[in-house]
Each structure stands twice: as C-alpha cells, then as structure tokens.
Design an enzyme around this catalytic site. Structure first.
Site, short mmCIF file in Angstrom:
data_model
loop_
_atom_site.label_atom_id
_atom_site.label_comp_id
_atom_site.label_asym_id
_atom_site.label_seq_id
_atom_site.Cartn_x
_atom_site.Cartn_y
_atom_site.Cartn_z
N ASN A 194 -10.24 -18.27 -77.27
CA ASN A 194 -9.05 -17.71 -76.62
C ASN A 194 -8.18 -16.83 -77.52
O ASN A 194 -7.64 -15.84 -77.07
CB ASN A 194 -8.24 -18.80 -75.93
CG ASN A 194 -7.87 -19.92 -76.85
OD1 ASN A 194 -8.62 -20.27 -77.76
ND2 ASN A 194 -6.71 -20.51 -76.65
N LYS A 204 -16.78 -20.64 -88.19
CA LYS A 204 -17.74 -20.62 -87.07
C LYS A 204 -16.95 -20.19 -85.85
O LYS A 204 -16.26 -20.98 -85.22
CB LYS A 204 -18.30 -22.02 -86.89
CG LYS A 204 -19.68 -22.12 -86.27
CD LYS A 204 -19.90 -21.42 -84.98
CE LYS A 204 -19.78 -22.30 -83.76
NZ LYS A 204 -19.71 -21.51 -82.50
N CYS A 210 -3.99 -22.97 -75.10
CA CYS A 210 -3.82 -24.42 -75.22
C CYS A 210 -2.40 -24.82 -74.85
O CYS A 210 -2.18 -25.93 -74.40
CB CYS A 210 -4.16 -24.86 -76.64
SG CYS A 210 -3.33 -23.89 -77.89
P1 NAI Z 1 -15.44 -25.89 -77.24
O1 NAI Z 1 -14.33 -26.78 -77.66
O2 NAI Z 1 -16.70 -26.52 -76.88
O3 NAI Z 1 -15.71 -24.80 -78.37
C1 NAI Z 1 -14.86 -24.55 -79.46
C2 NAI Z 1 -15.71 -24.25 -80.67
O4 NAI Z 1 -16.45 -25.40 -81.03
C3 NAI Z 1 -16.72 -23.13 -80.48
O5 NAI Z 1 -16.79 -22.35 -81.67
C4 NAI Z 1 -18.00 -23.89 -80.26
O6 NAI Z 1 -19.15 -23.16 -80.60
C5 NAI Z 1 -17.81 -25.06 -81.20
N1 NAI Z 1 -18.64 -26.22 -80.89
C6 NAI Z 1 -19.09 -26.63 -79.68
N2 NAI Z 1 -19.82 -27.74 -79.81
C7 NAI Z 1 -19.85 -28.05 -81.11
C8 NAI Z 1 -20.46 -29.10 -81.88
N3 NAI Z 1 -21.17 -30.06 -81.31
N4 NAI Z 1 -20.26 -29.11 -83.21
C9 NAI Z 1 -19.54 -28.16 -83.81
N5 NAI Z 1 -18.97 -27.15 -83.15
C10 NAI Z 1 -19.11 -27.09 -81.81
O7 NAI Z 1 -14.88 -25.00 -76.07
P2 NAI Z 1 -15.69 -24.15 -74.99
O8 NAI Z 1 -16.98 -24.78 -74.60
O9 NAI Z 1 -15.75 -22.76 -75.46
O10 NAI Z 1 -14.68 -24.29 -73.79
C11 NAI Z 1 -14.70 -25.46 -73.03
C12 NAI Z 1 -13.32 -25.81 -72.54
O11 NAI Z 1 -12.47 -26.11 -73.62
C13 NAI Z 1 -12.61 -24.69 -71.82
O12 NAI Z 1 -12.97 -24.69 -70.49
C14 NAI Z 1 -11.17 -25.02 -72.03
O13 NAI Z 1 -10.72 -25.89 -71.05
C15 NAI Z 1 -11.15 -25.74 -73.35
N6 NAI Z 1 -10.68 -24.94 -74.45
C16 NAI Z 1 -9.51 -25.29 -75.03
C17 NAI Z 1 -9.02 -24.56 -76.09
C18 NAI Z 1 -7.72 -24.91 -76.70
O14 NAI Z 1 -7.23 -24.17 -77.53
N7 NAI Z 1 -7.14 -26.02 -76.36
C19 NAI Z 1 -9.72 -23.39 -76.60
C20 NAI Z 1 -10.96 -23.12 -75.94
C21 NAI Z 1 -11.40 -23.89 -74.91
#
Ligand code: NAI
Ligand code: MG
Length: 498
Positions: free
Chosen positions: A158, A181, A290
């Site tokens: 985001n 990453k 967020c």
């Molecule tokens: P995610 O939390 O899965 O991804 C964030 C980061 O973590 C990315 O770089 C991803 O490649 C990495 N990641 C994913 N699985 C991992 C693992 N097992 N080990 C290490 N790194 C890993 O978020 P995603 O799938 O992009 O979005 C899913 C939901 O998360 C969204 O629908 C939204 O609701 C929420 N979200 C919340 C954010 C916030 O700032 N609170 C930011 C982005 C997404």
C-alpha cells in the site's frame, strides 16, 4: 521504460550488484489502472534469500560499514535524503503505474520520505551508552548500544517506499544492514530506489532487495539463521506467521499490522470539518491504508444530518486515472484485493447493512478496465457484524450510532485491533479524556491521517508490536551490552558471585 508494448524488466539489488534471480525467472507486475501487466520482476527463491542475507551479514561483520563512525553513517543517510528530492516525482510515477496510488498523494509522499533519512541520519551519532555508578568497589561498568545485526524488512503494497523508509532509516542509523522484501504486487519502486542507495555510496551489502513471493522468498529470509530481526508491515495473518517463525530463531520483531479504526464524531464537532476528516480517513488511498477510519461512530442526535452531508460530499469523489491531478479515488491495487473488497460488500449486505452510497464495483467510463470499487457507505451497522470487525482495506465505511462518551469508548475499543482512532469535538475535556481512554497507538483529534518522522507510530492489541518513527524507536534496532572492568589489584574469593 521499454515503450508501450514491451514490459519493463527490473533487476534485484544484492551485495551492491544488479542481479537476476538464481532461477532466472521473472513474474509480471500489473498496472491497476489499465488492469494489465507493465513490468517484469525477478522471481526470487530461497537461494536468492540466502545470497542476500549472506551479503548483509558480510557487510555487517567484514565490510567497511562496521568500521565507519556513526557520524559517517549519518552523513550517508543525509546524502540519500538529498538524492530523494530531485527523484521524488520519478519514483512517484513508478509507484502510480505499479500500485495505482494517486500521483498527487505519491509525489508528496516520496518527497516527504526524505525526512526519515535526514532525521535518523542526524540521530545516528547521538546514540549514547552510559556509565553506571556501579555498587562494587574498584569497578568500572558502562553500556554500549550496538546494532542488532541483519534486519529483514518485509513491506506491503500500500505504501512501499514510505514504509521502507520507516524501517531502513533507523536500521541504518543504528548500524544494522538490511534486506528488503517488497510486496510481489509493488516491487518496482523499491528497485528504482536502490539506484539512489547505489549513488549515495552505501558499501555493498548494507542494503539489499530480494523480490518474489511471500512463501518462496519471505519465509526463507525470516528463517535464515543469520537474520537477527524482522521488521514487518502487512496483514495480521501474515504477521502472526512471521512472528512464529521468528520465535523459533529467537529473532527480534517489530510488527505493524492492520486496523479497524473508529472515527468518532460528537454532536459538538465542527460538522463540515468532521465530514472531510471522515472522508479522508476512508476514501483517501482508496481505503487501502492500515490507518483507515473504517468505522464511523456518530452521535445519535446528529446521525441523519451527518450521514446526508457525508454522502453528498463522498458522492462527488472523482475516480479515474491516478496520474490526473484531479482524480480523488484511484483503483484497487491488485485483483485479490479487488475480489476481497467486493466479497465484503456482499457480506455487509447479507448482514443487513444498508448501502447509502456505492456498494458495488465501479462501472464509470473513466475507470476503463481498472480495478475500481465505488466509494461505499453502509448505515445500519452494529459493531458485532463482520463488516465492523474485520479489516476490508478498501473504500468501505461502516456507520455506527452511539449515545454518549462511554458508549463511544465501548464500541470504539470493541475490536481486536488498536492502530488508530479519530475524535471530532470542540470540547477540550472530552478530547483529552477520549484520547486517554481509546485503546489505540495513535489518536487524532479534529484531524486524521497525520504521520511524522518525529512521532511514534504503531499498534495496541493485535495491531502490532513495537513502534516506528520518533527518537526512542531507534532502540528497536539496537541491543545493549554491559561492560565490566575491574580496577582491583587482585581477584578476591573466586567461589562467590561478584
Ligand atoms: P501480506 O501481509 O500477506 O503481505 C505483506 C508482505 O509479507 C508481502 O511482502 C508478502 O510477500 C510478505 N509475505 C507473505 N507471506 C509471507 C511469509 N510466509 N513469510 C514472509 N513474508 C511473507 O498482505 P497481502 O497478501 O498483500 O494482503 C492481504 C491483506 O492484508 C489485504 O487484503 C489487507 O487487508 C491486508 N494488508 C494490510 C496492510 C496494513 O498495512 N495493515 C498492508 C497490506 C495488506
Ligand atoms: Mg503492480
């Protein structure tokens, strides 16, 4: 850029070199406004993760970085800050193409992010240990503040560059080395940014970027035995998984996770300002933040009047090309997120919530083939509904009425998250008391969505662990060593604790 038809090909940045992935494979990154791919990003795997962590470890233990004074490190950070200014528009353009964020917001954000590098650059040589007036005769005891080591920074899609700055600036100021990453949906801007890292002259391996998918490259980075700390921003689900994986290696973590933040409007608020504040809280960045103020708690006595005004103003939001200066709501960043938001619209309707604005995918001509969702406002929400409890991460607002301060607090705090909260009132006592009683890492009164390098940011409850920004937060990248030096002429009884 390779022109319209060809995709732009990016390389990873490891050990001070531009490299392909070990497998030689790439994956596509989409342009959310056009709804089609525009770039090819190296598809990293465990081998690439290992290479990057080793480069970072080597830079920490053998390279010139560890021998540099804190003043020299700070100067490098400030130089990086200087390089950002002239490139901020270009970086913003890359992000708009990859992420769909508005150029108007992105260009301001990339320019502002230089402040983190200036601020932590200035702080680098002001980190001091202490001399302890120790309670033993002929003994000198002092502390050293040492870097925690190799930091893995895992970044969501985001706000990629800003959220990177929040981690990279303090980590480098503390003397750590870093492997970044970025999200598989938005890797391009981070790779572009590495050109500035190269230009600034950071020694090889001090900053590295490995691109790819969470399980394939993020997991191996977290689990690597040479990784000392993981700084994560993203979903609570992935955050919990990483926390567990880090625990196995006793690695330090900071976690900045999701929210379901209440934006609370009292009947004594300046109504027109509050309307704008609520809109900024949920429709800015298409609600993909967020800190989104996704629950509007509005005092019953002004509920109908307030909702009317809100719907009227939100209804004028211009959607379309995020590059256009007058666009106010851009596309959703990626197809899974697009589907997730549309699912939540159905869930909310199924729960009996009433869409008084939007409630569907956007079919406006100016939205083309992009992934657009209509700015949506649901009334008739109660706090037990899923639409009030779960993070949607989109332009979807739930309106919940309340009677008085106590009830506003009760509803406001009744979620698993605690990232932020907004309060709209002209009553000073009420403002202070609400700020005290809300369970949130950030409380805004008569404003929303303000952040600064100077002020700590982070979550209560399931919204996270640790804080980012602000002077004290550099401690998240430091560890304390206590050094004892005896000045005694002889060692006394060796069989007792000193
Ligand atoms: P995610 O939390 O899965 O991804 C964030 C980061 O973590 C990315 O770089 C991803 O490649 C990495 N990641 C994913 N699985 C991992 C693992 N097992 N080990 C290490 N790194 C890993 O978020 P995603 O799938 O992009 O979005 C899913 C939901 O998360 C969204 O629908 C939204 O609701 C929420 N979200 C919340 C954010 C916030 O700032 N609170 C930011 C982005 C997404
Ligand atoms: Mg993309």
């Amino acid at each position: 850029m390779d022109g319209d038809t060809q995709l732009s090909k990016f390389k990873m940045w490891i050990g001070g070199e531009w490299v392909e992935s070990a497998s030689g494979e790439y994956f596509e990154s989409d342009n959310p406004f056009l709804g089609k791919p525009w770039a090819l990003i190296p598809k990293g795997n465990a081998q690439d993760a290992d290479r990057a962590i080793r480069a970072a470890h080597e830079a920490l233990t053998k390279g010139p970085w560890g021998k540099m004074t804190a003043t020299q490190r700070g100067a490098l950070l400030r130089k990086l800050g200087d390089l950002i200014g002239p490139e901020s528009k270009q970086l913003a353009e890359v992000e708009v193409r990859d992420n769909g964020k508005l150029f108007a917001e992105m260009s301001a954000q990339t320019a502002y992010m230089a402040q983190w590098y200036y601020y932590f650059g200035g702080l680098a040589d002001k980190i001091e240990g202490s001399v302890i007036p120790i309670d033993k005769p002929d003994t000198f005891n002092y502390t050293r503040q040492e870097p925690i080591g190799v930091v893995v920074a895992i970044i969501p899609w985001n706000s990629p560059l800003l959220l990177t700055a929040w981690k990279l600036a303090p980590a480098l100021a503390a003397g750590c080395t870093v492997v970044i990453k970025p999200s598989e949906f938005t890797s391009a801007s981070t790779l572009e940014f590495m050109k500035l890292i190269e230009q600034a002259g950071f020694p090889p391996g001090v900053v590295n970027v490995v691109t790819g998918f969470g399980a394939e490259v993020g997991g191996p980075l977290v689990e690597h035995p040479l990784t000392n700390k993981v700084a994560f921003t993203g979903s609570d689900r992935t955050g919990a998984m990483i926390y567990q994986a880090a625990a196995k290696g006793m690695k330090r973590v900071t976690m900045e996770l999701g929210g379901k933040s209440p934006n609370i409007v009292f009947d004594d608020a300046e109504i027109d300002n509050a309307v704008k504040g609520v809109i900024s809280g949920i429709f800015a960045a298409t609600g993909q933040t967020c800190i989104a103020g996704s629950r509007l708690l509005v005092q019953k006595s002004i509920h109908d009047q307030f909702v009317d005004k809100l719907v009227a103003l939100a209804g004028t939001a211009k959607m379309g090309n995020p590059m256009n200066a007058d666009t106010q709501v851009g596309p959703v960043t990626n197809p899974p997120q697009f589907r997730k938001i549309l699912d939540y619209l159905d869930i909310a309707k199924g729960e009996g919530a009433n869409p008084v604005l939007g409630g569907s995918k956007a079919n406006r001509p100016e939205c083309g083939d992009g992934w657009f969702v209509e700015p949506t406002i649901f009334t008739g929400v109660n706090n037990r509904m899923r639409i009030a409890q779960e993070e949607v991460f989109g332009p979807v607002l739930s309106v919940i009425p309340f009677e008085d301060e106590d009830q506003a607090i009760e509803i406001g705090n009744d979620v698993v998250f605690g990232l932020a909260a907004g309060v709209w009132t002209q009553n000073m006592r009420r403002a202070f008391k609400m700020a005290e009683r809300l369970q949130a890492g950030t409380v805004w009164v008569n404003t929303y969505r303000a952040v600064s390098y100077l002020s700590p940011f982070g979550g209560y409850k399931k919204s996270g662990i640790g804080r980012e920004s602000g002077q004290d937060m550099i401690r998240e990248y430091l560890q304390t060593k206590s050094v004892w030096i005896s000045l005694a002429t002889e060692v006394p009884n060796p069989f007792v604790l000193r």
